[in-house]
Design an enzyme around this catalytic site. Structure first.
Site, PDB file in Angstrom:
ATOM      1  N   GLN A  42       0.840  -1.189   0.000  1.00 48.20           N
ATOM      2  CA  GLN A  42       0.000   0.000   0.000  1.00 48.20           C
ATOM      3  C   GLN A  42       0.880   1.246   0.000  1.00 48.20           C
ATOM      4  O   GLN A  42       2.104   1.155   0.122  1.00 48.20           O
ATOM      5  CB  GLN A  42      -0.880  -0.003   1.254  1.00 48.20           C
ATOM      6  CG  GLN A  42      -0.080  -0.116   2.541  1.00 48.20           C
ATOM      7  CD  GLN A  42      -0.821  -0.814   3.668  1.00 48.20           C
ATOM      8  OE1 GLN A  42      -1.996  -1.126   3.578  1.00 48.20           O
ATOM      9  NE2 GLN A  42      -0.125  -1.055   4.766  1.00 48.20           N
ATOM     10  N   ASP A  97       0.494   1.835  13.835  1.00 48.45           N
ATOM     11  CA  ASP A  97       0.819   3.161  14.386  1.00 48.45           C
ATOM     12  C   ASP A  97       1.215   3.098  15.850  1.00 48.45           C
ATOM     13  O   ASP A  97       1.824   4.030  16.370  1.00 48.45           O
ATOM     14  CB  ASP A  97      -0.336   4.138  14.185  1.00 48.45           C
ATOM     15  CG  ASP A  97      -1.640   3.661  14.814  1.00 48.45           C
ATOM     16  OD1 ASP A  97      -1.672   3.419  16.033  1.00 48.45           O
ATOM     17  OD2 ASP A  97      -2.640   3.544  14.088  1.00 48.45           O
ATOM     18  N   GLU A 117       1.917  -7.044  12.402  1.00 43.43           N
ATOM     19  CA  GLU A 117       1.640  -5.988  11.428  1.00 43.43           C
ATOM     20  C   GLU A 117       2.287  -6.371  10.098  1.00 43.43           C
ATOM     21  O   GLU A 117       3.472  -6.695  10.059  1.00 43.43           O
ATOM     22  CB  GLU A 117       2.185  -4.652  11.928  1.00 43.43           C
ATOM     23  CG  GLU A 117       2.321  -3.561  10.886  1.00 43.43           C
ATOM     24  CD  GLU A 117       1.000  -3.168  10.254  1.00 43.43           C
ATOM     25  OE1 GLU A 117       0.937  -3.175   9.003  1.00 43.43           O
ATOM     26  OE2 GLU A 117       0.055  -2.840  10.992  1.00 43.43           O
ATOM     27  N   ASP A 148       2.158 -11.601   8.126  1.00 44.86           N
ATOM     28  CA  ASP A 148       0.762 -11.652   7.706  1.00 44.86           C
ATOM     29  C   ASP A 148      -0.084 -12.142   8.877  1.00 44.86           C
ATOM     30  O   ASP A 148       0.045 -13.281   9.324  1.00 44.86           O
ATOM     31  CB  ASP A 148       0.642 -12.605   6.514  1.00 44.86           C
ATOM     32  CG  ASP A 148      -0.762 -12.653   5.934  1.00 44.86           C
ATOM     33  OD1 ASP A 148      -1.735 -12.378   6.666  1.00 44.86           O
ATOM     34  OD2 ASP A 148      -0.884 -12.986   4.742  1.00 44.86           O
ATOM     35  N   GLY A 149      -0.954 -11.269   9.390  1.00 42.37           N
ATOM     36  CA  GLY A 149      -1.771 -11.624  10.551  1.00 42.37           C
ATOM     37  C   GLY A 149      -2.712 -12.778  10.284  1.00 42.37           C
ATOM     38  O   GLY A 149      -3.000 -13.575  11.183  1.00 42.37           O
ATOM     39  N   ASP A 167      -7.061  -4.569  14.891  1.00 42.92           N
ATOM     40  CA  ASP A 167      -6.922  -3.127  14.666  1.00 42.92           C
ATOM     41  C   ASP A 167      -6.520  -2.931  13.211  1.00 42.92           C
ATOM     42  O   ASP A 167      -5.370  -2.636  12.893  1.00 42.92           O
ATOM     43  CB  ASP A 167      -5.882  -2.560  15.624  1.00 42.92           C
ATOM     44  CG  ASP A 167      -5.756  -1.046  15.529  1.00 42.92           C
ATOM     45  OD1 ASP A 167      -6.430  -0.451  14.670  1.00 42.92           O
ATOM     46  OD2 ASP A 167      -4.982  -0.480  16.305  1.00 42.92           O
ATOM     47  N   SER A 168      -7.482  -3.128  12.329  1.00 37.74           N
ATOM     48  CA  SER A 168      -7.195  -3.152  10.891  1.00 37.74           C
ATOM     49  C   SER A 168      -7.641  -1.865  10.224  1.00 37.74           C
ATOM     50  O   SER A 168      -8.437  -1.098  10.762  1.00 37.74           O
ATOM     51  CB  SER A 168      -7.915  -4.333  10.243  1.00 37.74           C
ATOM     52  OG  SER A 168      -9.317  -4.125  10.274  1.00 37.74           O
ATOM     53  N   ASP A 170      -9.431  -0.380   6.487  1.00 31.18           N
ATOM     54  CA  ASP A 170     -10.662  -0.765   5.800  1.00 31.18           C
ATOM     55  C   ASP A 170     -10.468  -2.040   4.983  1.00 31.18           C
ATOM     56  O   ASP A 170      -9.334  -2.404   4.644  1.00 31.18           O
ATOM     57  CB  ASP A 170     -11.134   0.379   4.891  1.00 31.18           C
ATOM     58  CG  ASP A 170     -11.509   1.627   5.689  1.00 31.18           C
ATOM     59  OD1 ASP A 170     -11.859   1.472   6.869  1.00 31.18           O
ATOM     60  OD2 ASP A 170     -11.445   2.731   5.134  1.00 31.18           O
ATOM     61  N   PRO A 174      -4.401  -5.482   1.820  1.00 29.85           N
ATOM     62  CA  PRO A 174      -3.979  -6.518   2.759  1.00 29.85           C
ATOM     63  C   PRO A 174      -4.938  -6.760   3.912  1.00 29.85           C
ATOM     64  O   PRO A 174      -4.850  -7.787   4.583  1.00 29.85           O
ATOM     65  CB  PRO A 174      -2.620  -6.010   3.272  1.00 29.85           C
ATOM     66  CG  PRO A 174      -2.665  -4.526   3.048  1.00 29.85           C
ATOM     67  CD  PRO A 174      -3.480  -4.331   1.806  1.00 29.85           C
TER      68      PRO A 174
END
Length: 294
Positions: A42, A97, A117, A148-149, A167-168, A170, A174
């Site tokens: 992204q 973050d 993350e 990769d969660g 805590d993703s 939209d 990914p």
């Protein structure tokens, strides 16, 4: 391969617009883009804004601003932590973050936090330009994995965690796989009996279909009586109205099991900006149109 750029000057009247194609929110920039990187997943950017402080965006969707981030991070972390009395092991998916981690480490009873993350660029940008949000990303209780969660949860052992926080961003790119029934079946399996999950569950107005679909998905996995939507108000998210969802595995109820005195003392000790006992309870009082949607 990643593409990085040095901070660049942009027109002082430029705005970042977060839109769903029908309506949008725009935030005026101060004139300097602090971070820009096209990662394998992204586009990650940090901007300075006129009155909301620094702002993190992913693919030009607003993730957080310094002025408003406490509402989201306090509510996704403290609602489950102040209802479940014995959280020792926590899994956090996303949260690059660092704000959710900052809130979790306020709870001394937590022994281990595993954070997964997918995009290292988000973590790096936040550490450099959002230090008040990312301040706990070096905490000794945290095991930070760039991975990769979805795959991590697939391979996680049964009954491993007391609390899982999704805590993703939209449900595009990914994060899309974090909105599927198979993912939440794996999350359910990794929870200990009595465990709790909190989920970023979109805006009932801005992302109506995703909001409804995710609510139905969670009820299929956890059962209707164990899924509780709650609201948080964030000016920098489109519509201002955003939802989180609390799910339990044969566990505690988010209101009935709240220890109000303990919560009030916690708020006072940590000088929280958004969360308090009254807000905790009121967040689960849904407007009629949302009750009809779900």
């Amino acid at each position: 391969m990643t593409i990085s750029e040095q901070p660049s000057k942009i027109n002082a009247t430029e705005w970042v617009t977060d839109s769903n194609g029908n309506f949008a929110i725009s935030i005026r920039l101060k004139g300097e883009r602090l971070f820009h990187e096209v990662s394998p997943f992204q586009t990650v950017e940090v901007f300075d804004t006129h009155d909301r402080g620094k702002m993190l965006t992913i693919d030009r969707m607003v993730m957080c601003t310094e002025a408003d981030e406490a509402a989201y991070h306090e509510m996704i972390a403290h609602v489950p932590m102040l209802t479940h009395p014995h959280v020792k092991d926590v899994l956090v998916i996303g949260a690059g973050d660092g704000g959710t981690i900052r809130e979790l480490v306020r709870h001394q009873g937590i022994e281990r936090i595993t954070m997964v993350e997918i995009d290292e660029a988000v973590v790096r940008a936040s550490k450099e330009f959002l230090p008040t949000i990312s301040s706990a990303l070096e905490h000794p209780k945290l095991n930070l994995l760039i991975d990769d969660g979805i795959k991590f949860v697939q391979n996680a052992a049964d009954n491993s965690y007391d609390l899982v926080i999704i805590d993703s961003s939209d449900p595009v790119g990914p994060s899309e796989g974090l909105f599927t029934k198979s993912f939440y079946q794996d999350v359910y399996r990794t929870l200990r009996v009595g465990g709790v999950v909190t989920v970023q569950s979109e805006s009932p107005i801005f992302h109506r279909k995703a909001f409804v679909d995710l609510n139905q998905c969670l009820k299929q996995v956890f059962g209707n009586d164990s899924v509780h939507c709650y609201l948080v108000f964030i000016p920098m998210y489109p519509t201002g109205m955003w939802s989180l969802t609390y799910c339990s595995k044969q566990g505690v109820h988010p209101i009935e099991n709240l220890d109000g005195d303990r919560a009030a003392q916690f708020v006072k000790e940590h000088n929280l900006r958004y969360y308090n006992t009254e807000v905790h309870k009121a967040a689960f009082a849904l407007p009629g149109f949302i009750q009809e949607m779900i």
